[in-house]
Design a protein around this motif. Sequence first.
Motif, PDB file in Angstrom:
ATOM      1  N   ALA A 174     -10.352  65.636  11.597  1.00  0.00           N
ATOM      2  CA  ALA A 174     -10.471  67.096  11.148  1.00  0.00           C
ATOM      3  C   ALA A 174     -10.354  67.373   9.804  1.00  0.00           C
ATOM      4  O   ALA A 174     -11.161  67.964   9.265  1.00  0.00           O
ATOM      5  CB  ALA A 174      -9.603  67.910  11.823  1.00  0.00           C
ATOM      6  N   SER A 175      -9.643  66.278   9.071  1.00  0.00           N
ATOM      7  CA  SER A 175      -9.452  66.433   7.452  1.00  0.00           C
ATOM      8  C   SER A 175     -10.191  65.379   7.116  1.00  0.00           C
ATOM      9  O   SER A 175     -10.157  65.244   5.602  1.00  0.00           O
ATOM     10  CB  SER A 175      -8.069  66.684   7.169  1.00  0.00           C
ATOM     11  N   VAL A 219     -21.681  68.988  12.006  1.00  0.00           N
ATOM     12  CA  VAL A 219     -21.929  70.548  12.221  1.00  0.00           C
ATOM     13  C   VAL A 219     -21.615  70.591  13.579  1.00  0.00           C
ATOM     14  O   VAL A 219     -21.088  71.611  14.153  1.00  0.00           O
ATOM     15  CB  VAL A 219     -23.371  70.931  12.320  1.00  0.00           C
ATOM     16  N   TYR A 220     -21.510  69.610  14.470  1.00  0.00           N
ATOM     17  CA  TYR A 220     -21.242  69.697  15.991  1.00  0.00           C
ATOM     18  C   TYR A 220     -19.715  69.506  16.091  1.00  0.00           C
ATOM     19  O   TYR A 220     -18.945  69.968  16.729  1.00  0.00           O
ATOM     20  CB  TYR A 220     -22.049  68.722  16.533  1.00  0.00           C
ATOM     21  N   SER A 221     -19.080  68.403  15.443  1.00  0.00           N
ATOM     22  CA  SER A 221     -17.884  68.106  15.281  1.00  0.00           C
ATOM     23  C   SER A 221     -17.427  66.667  14.638  1.00  0.00           C
ATOM     24  O   SER A 221     -18.445  66.029  14.660  1.00  0.00           O
ATOM     25  CB  SER A 221     -17.169  67.987  16.657  1.00  0.00           C
ATOM     26  N   VAL A 227     -17.830  58.995  16.284  1.00  0.00           N
ATOM     27  CA  VAL A 227     -18.369  57.982  17.269  1.00  0.00           C
ATOM     28  C   VAL A 227     -19.570  57.478  16.894  1.00  0.00           C
ATOM     29  O   VAL A 227     -19.762  56.259  17.053  1.00  0.00           O
ATOM     30  CB  VAL A 227     -18.514  58.895  18.436  1.00  0.00           C
ATOM     31  N   ALA A 228     -20.580  58.179  16.325  1.00  0.00           N
ATOM     32  CA  ALA A 228     -21.859  57.513  15.548  1.00  0.00           C
ATOM     33  C   ALA A 228     -21.732  56.545  14.648  1.00  0.00           C
ATOM     34  O   ALA A 228     -22.587  55.761  14.753  1.00  0.00           O
ATOM     35  CB  ALA A 228     -22.755  59.051  15.156  1.00  0.00           C
ATOM     36  N   THR A 229     -20.716  56.956  13.755  1.00  0.00           N
ATOM     37  CA  THR A 229     -20.274  55.980  12.854  1.00  0.00           C
ATOM     38  C   THR A 229     -19.757  54.531  13.283  1.00  0.00           C
ATOM     39  O   THR A 229     -20.205  53.409  12.891  1.00  0.00           O
ATOM     40  CB  THR A 229     -19.093  56.321  11.969  1.00  0.00           C
ATOM     41  N   ARG A 248     -13.028  58.203  19.747  1.00  0.00           N
ATOM     42  CA  ARG A 248     -12.512  59.655  19.810  1.00  0.00           C
ATOM     43  C   ARG A 248     -11.294  60.121  19.400  1.00  0.00           C
ATOM     44  O   ARG A 248     -11.344  61.099  18.645  1.00  0.00           O
ATOM     45  CB  ARG A 248     -12.859  60.319  20.965  1.00  0.00           C
ATOM     46  N   LEU A 249     -10.481  59.184  19.457  1.00  0.00           N
ATOM     47  CA  LEU A 249      -8.949  59.402  18.631  1.00  0.00           C
ATOM     48  C   LEU A 249      -8.987  59.158  17.163  1.00  0.00           C
ATOM     49  O   LEU A 249      -7.907  59.099  16.642  1.00  0.00           O
ATOM     50  CB  LEU A 249      -8.071  58.756  19.364  1.00  0.00           C
TER      51      LEU A 249
END
Length: 262
Positions: A174-175, A219-221, A227-229, A248-249
């Motif tokens: 998130a940050s 923009v999605y999250s 995850v794409a990275t 995802r963690l």
Amino acid sequence: MPTGHVTRGTTGTNRLRRVDRWIASLPAFRTAADPLVVDLGYGASATTPLELHHRLARVRPEVEVVGIEIEPERVALASLSAKPGVSFRLGGFEVPLPDAMERADRRPAVIRALNVLRQYPEEAVAGSWDLMVSRLAPGGVLVEGTCNEVGRVASWVDVTSDGPQTFTASLRLASLESPLIVAERLPKALIHRNVEGERIHAFLEELDRHWRYNAALAVYSPVQRWVATVEGMRSAGWPVLHGRTRWRLGEISVPWSAVAPA
């Protein structure tokens, strides 16, 4: 005499939550006949051993955590917070266990040593790993690494009797501005190797490149972006472990050979 040196003892609530979550998922802990876990070098208070026990007890209610510290005053203070399943002991890398714990040959399934070797020279790492691993139960794991003061940036190495197995970085998404932030909190075995020509440097540079490439997904999250990275890293040929549940963690893990010093 305990083996090692007194560290700064910095600690804090929730600082080690990321590695606690990792340990709770380890087969070495989940399937251990004796779920005994050592928190080595827990610092100036009993906070992290107590939190470790609380989190691991959700998986194995019978878990026992022994906090080991090299500073007698820290042990005396922490012992005031002892409770069923959590005890404290004076010691160092030799990992002594309390005589009262049933039998003299009892060995831990997991040893957690976070933010301990950070204050040692790089050449001390291998010997310290060997000594701690020699105290593990068969199939046990040493989890050694470091994190920042609030636990949002962390990395660690899983070490067994066969040597270092995996490297993991775990970040609060998130940050997160750039995954390169983990360079400041690499395990001692790697932190001085983040230079051109070393595998860990190439790994982090590639990770940052994929993070920037997937910026539009923010923009999605930040989770989708991460995850794409990680998927991009795998597609680029990096031997990324696990799957989306762990990614995802904010985690990424690779075999030690992918980042080991050249």
